[in-house]
Write a protein that holds these residues in place. Sequence first.
Motif, PDB file in Angstrom:
ATOM      1  N   LEU A 136       0.760  -1.406   0.111  1.00 22.70           N
ATOM      2  CA  LEU A 136       0.000   0.031  -0.044  1.00 22.70           C
ATOM      3  C   LEU A 136       0.939   1.240  -0.103  1.00 22.70           C
ATOM      4  O   LEU A 136       0.695   2.318  -0.664  1.00 22.70           O
ATOM      5  CB  LEU A 136      -0.820  -0.029   1.301  1.00 22.70           C
ATOM      6  CG  LEU A 136      -2.213  -0.958   1.124  1.00 22.70           C
ATOM      7  CD1 LEU A 136      -2.848  -0.876   2.350  1.00 22.70           C
ATOM      8  CD2 LEU A 136      -3.057  -0.342  -0.017  1.00 22.70           C
ATOM      9  N   GLY A 137       1.856   1.192   0.899  1.00 21.53           N
ATOM     10  CA  GLY A 137       2.679   2.437   0.806  1.00 21.53           C
ATOM     11  C   GLY A 137       3.414   2.627  -0.402  1.00 21.53           C
ATOM     12  O   GLY A 137       3.357   3.783  -1.047  1.00 21.53           O
ATOM     13  N   SER A 142       3.116   6.085  -5.355  1.00 19.95           N
ATOM     14  CA  SER A 142       3.038   6.405  -6.895  1.00 19.95           C
ATOM     15  C   SER A 142       2.076   7.328  -7.185  1.00 19.95           C
ATOM     16  O   SER A 142       2.075   8.260  -8.004  1.00 19.95           O
ATOM     17  CB  SER A 142       2.766   5.072  -7.634  1.00 19.95           C
ATOM     18  OG  SER A 142       3.794   4.262  -7.360  1.00 19.95           O
ATOM     19  N   ILE A 143       0.676   7.272  -6.216  1.00 27.23           N
ATOM     20  CA  ILE A 143      -0.292   8.201  -6.606  1.00 27.23           C
ATOM     21  C   ILE A 143       0.031   9.377  -6.222  1.00 27.23           C
ATOM     22  O   ILE A 143      -0.538  10.539  -6.822  1.00 27.23           O
ATOM     23  CB  ILE A 143      -1.618   7.486  -5.792  1.00 27.23           C
ATOM     24  CG1 ILE A 143      -1.742   6.314  -6.287  1.00 27.23           C
ATOM     25  CG2 ILE A 143      -2.634   8.720  -5.768  1.00 27.23           C
ATOM     26  CD1 ILE A 143      -3.135   5.625  -5.512  1.00 27.23           C
ATOM     27  N   LEU A 144       0.757   9.623  -5.014  1.00 26.44           N
ATOM     28  CA  LEU A 144       1.064  11.034  -4.890  1.00 26.44           C
ATOM     29  C   LEU A 144       2.562  11.525  -5.108  1.00 26.44           C
ATOM     30  O   LEU A 144       2.928  12.588  -4.603  1.00 26.44           O
ATOM     31  CB  LEU A 144       1.207  10.971  -3.083  1.00 26.44           C
ATOM     32  CG  LEU A 144      -0.343  10.557  -2.374  1.00 26.44           C
ATOM     33  CD1 LEU A 144      -0.211  10.489  -0.907  1.00 26.44           C
ATOM     34  CD2 LEU A 144      -1.619  11.585  -2.785  1.00 26.44           C
ATOM     35  N   SER A 145       3.113  10.917  -5.762  1.00 28.09           N
ATOM     36  CA  SER A 145       4.348  11.414  -6.389  1.00 28.09           C
ATOM     37  C   SER A 145       4.282  12.508  -7.291  1.00 28.09           C
ATOM     38  O   SER A 145       3.279  13.068  -7.665  1.00 28.09           O
ATOM     39  CB  SER A 145       5.043  10.267  -7.517  1.00 28.09           C
ATOM     40  OG  SER A 145       4.158  10.023  -8.270  1.00 28.09           O
ATOM     41  N   TRP A 146       5.543  13.368  -7.698  1.00 28.75           N
ATOM     42  CA  TRP A 146       5.536  14.374  -8.398  1.00 28.75           C
ATOM     43  C   TRP A 146       4.576  14.306  -9.861  1.00 28.75           C
ATOM     44  O   TRP A 146       3.967  15.410 -10.175  1.00 28.75           O
ATOM     45  CB  TRP A 146       6.969  14.738  -8.730  1.00 28.75           C
ATOM     46  CG  TRP A 146       6.702  16.298  -9.115  1.00 28.75           C
ATOM     47  CD1 TRP A 146       7.053  16.781 -10.340  1.00 28.75           C
ATOM     48  CD2 TRP A 146       6.829  17.447  -8.315  1.00 28.75           C
ATOM     49  NE1 TRP A 146       7.234  18.124 -10.499  1.00 28.75           N
ATOM     50  CE2 TRP A 146       6.857  18.481  -9.170  1.00 28.75           C
ATOM     51  CE3 TRP A 146       6.964  17.549  -6.997  1.00 28.75           C
ATOM     52  CZ2 TRP A 146       7.161  19.781  -8.716  1.00 28.75           C
ATOM     53  CZ3 TRP A 146       6.760  18.972  -6.479  1.00 28.75           C
ATOM     54  CH2 TRP A 146       7.100  20.047  -7.682  1.00 28.75           C
ATOM     55  N   THR A 152      -0.883  15.332 -11.304  1.00 28.59           N
ATOM     56  CA  THR A 152      -1.300  15.681 -12.665  1.00 28.59           C
ATOM     57  C   THR A 152      -2.711  16.386 -12.809  1.00 28.59           C
ATOM     58  O   THR A 152      -2.819  17.303 -13.503  1.00 28.59           O
ATOM     59  CB  THR A 152      -1.559  14.326 -13.565  1.00 28.59           C
ATOM     60  OG1 THR A 152      -0.094  13.724 -13.375  1.00 28.59           O
ATOM     61  CG2 THR A 152      -1.730  14.587 -14.898  1.00 28.59           C
ATOM     62  N   LEU A 153      -3.613  16.004 -12.009  1.00 30.02           N
ATOM     63  CA  LEU A 153      -5.113  16.640 -12.007  1.00 30.02           C
ATOM     64  C   LEU A 153      -4.675  18.072 -11.477  1.00 30.02           C
ATOM     65  O   LEU A 153      -5.512  19.096 -12.031  1.00 30.02           O
ATOM     66  CB  LEU A 153      -5.976  15.918 -11.022  1.00 30.02           C
ATOM     67  CG  LEU A 153      -6.443  14.504 -11.687  1.00 30.02           C
ATOM     68  CD1 LEU A 153      -7.605  13.786 -10.756  1.00 30.02           C
ATOM     69  CD2 LEU A 153      -7.364  15.012 -12.850  1.00 30.02           C
ATOM     70  N   ILE A 154      -3.877  18.243 -10.366  1.00 27.12           N
ATOM     71  CA  ILE A 154      -3.908  19.485  -9.929  1.00 27.12           C
ATOM     72  C   ILE A 154      -3.283  20.514 -11.030  1.00 27.12           C
ATOM     73  O   ILE A 154      -3.548  21.684 -10.905  1.00 27.12           O
ATOM     74  CB  ILE A 154      -3.104  19.847  -8.474  1.00 27.12           C
ATOM     75  CG1 ILE A 154      -3.784  18.716  -7.312  1.00 27.12           C
ATOM     76  CG2 ILE A 154      -2.596  21.046  -8.054  1.00 27.12           C
ATOM     77  CD1 ILE A 154      -3.120  18.447  -6.160  1.00 27.12           C
ATOM     78  N   TYR A 164       3.452  15.293  -1.494  1.00 29.55           N
ATOM     79  CA  TYR A 164       2.607  15.288  -0.146  1.00 29.55           C
ATOM     80  C   TYR A 164       3.383  14.357   0.895  1.00 29.55           C
ATOM     81  O   TYR A 164       3.179  14.725   2.150  1.00 29.55           O
ATOM     82  CB  TYR A 164       1.218  14.768  -0.550  1.00 29.55           C
ATOM     83  CG  TYR A 164       0.265  15.627  -1.461  1.00 29.55           C
ATOM     84  CD1 TYR A 164      -0.023  16.892  -0.807  1.00 29.55           C
ATOM     85  CD2 TYR A 164       0.209  15.480  -2.719  1.00 29.55           C
ATOM     86  CE1 TYR A 164      -1.001  17.614  -1.560  1.00 29.55           C
ATOM     87  CE2 TYR A 164      -0.212  16.241  -3.594  1.00 29.55           C
ATOM     88  CZ  TYR A 164      -1.047  17.281  -3.235  1.00 29.55           C
ATOM     89  OH  TYR A 164      -1.518  18.180  -3.954  1.00 29.55           O
ATOM     90  N   LEU A 165       4.095  13.479   0.483  1.00 25.15           N
ATOM     91  CA  LEU A 165       4.689  12.648   1.500  1.00 25.15           C
ATOM     92  C   LEU A 165       6.001  13.125   2.107  1.00 25.15           C
ATOM     93  O   LEU A 165       6.641  12.614   2.908  1.00 25.15           O
ATOM     94  CB  LEU A 165       4.881  11.130   0.730  1.00 25.15           C
ATOM     95  CG  LEU A 165       3.652  10.449   0.698  1.00 25.15           C
ATOM     96  CD1 LEU A 165       4.055   8.970  -0.034  1.00 25.15           C
ATOM     97  CD2 LEU A 165       2.780  10.061   1.920  1.00 25.15           C
ATOM     98  N   ALA A 166       6.496  14.158   1.347  1.00 28.17           N
ATOM     99  CA  ALA A 166       7.716  14.683   2.000  1.00 28.17           C
ATOM    100  C   ALA A 166       7.491  16.243   2.473  1.00 28.17           C
ATOM    101  O   ALA A 166       8.260  17.165   2.825  1.00 28.17           O
ATOM    102  CB  ALA A 166       8.750  14.940   0.818  1.00 28.17           C
TER     103      ALA A 166
END
Length: 313
Positions: A136-137, A142-146, A152-154, A164-166
């Motif tokens: 899951l991590g 992958s979902i929250l990566s750059w 991409t949507l933003i 987000y994870l950093a």
Amino acid sequence: MDIAASRKSAVKNQKWSNWRKYRVLLLMMIPGMIYYVVFNYIPMYGVVLAFKDYRFMDGILGSPWVGLKHFDKLFADPYFYTVLKNTLIISFYKLLFGFPVPIIFALLLNEISNVRFKKVVQTVSYLPHFISWVILGGIFFSILSWEGPINTLITLFGGTPSLYLADARYFRTVLVVTHIFQSFGWGSIIYFAALSGIDTQMYEAAVLDGAGRFKRMWYISIPMIAPVVAIMLILSMSGILDAGFDQIFNMYNVKVYNVSDIIDTYVYRKGLVDMSYSYATAVGLFKSVIALILIFVVNRIVKMIGQKDSAIW
């Protein structure tokens, strides 16, 4: 004496009769009891490390006693209070936002009359529970990566992407959301069981009285499962210092240590990385004692508000 002896004999016969009556259930308990003895009770002997200066060559028995030395060191360490603060905040957020979700999910799904659709939704909701946080991590990385779908949507809508994870501003929110995603389906099982035990005649009578779905839920379903909710809340409070080691260990990094380092990750680094076994045991023991106190406090509160039948003891 004869009367007393006959009563004693009757009680003994009754106990033996109960043993024979429930022998299958008692046999089914044996594997679970063995598991808890081997993996929970026997390891409790290691708690003495918190009061010793452990030396690998001397072993647990041969290591010298140092009293409360490691606890003094613990409470004198300023970083420990940061770790404790992070643990409490993350656990509180998970309890505040995560505890009601399985209840709401179970209540809403209970109102669906299509049995096949209900079973499919239940099965799909359980699946994340069986996926390791290692996997899951990686998925959430992958979902929250750059270049992931979220950023991409933003970017597509003119926003500014973020890691987000950093980023300490978002990391706790990510933890809470991903925790809910992973646990709400599995956590709803006990509430589904409680709802299935409600007498259907109560719902039928409410329908005849003109009660809609919301009123049936509010005046029948919720009051009937309230004792289960109270017990689950008490048990949840015992884990208020357990913010989720597997999840955080697989998702955090040095940049977010100041908002994500919890007692369990702290114990891991001190015990297995720095090899300060006695100090790590002292931290773990402190956590366990606080959890036990919280169980007693919450159980007492439940009794004080008039829910004695919903308390554990």
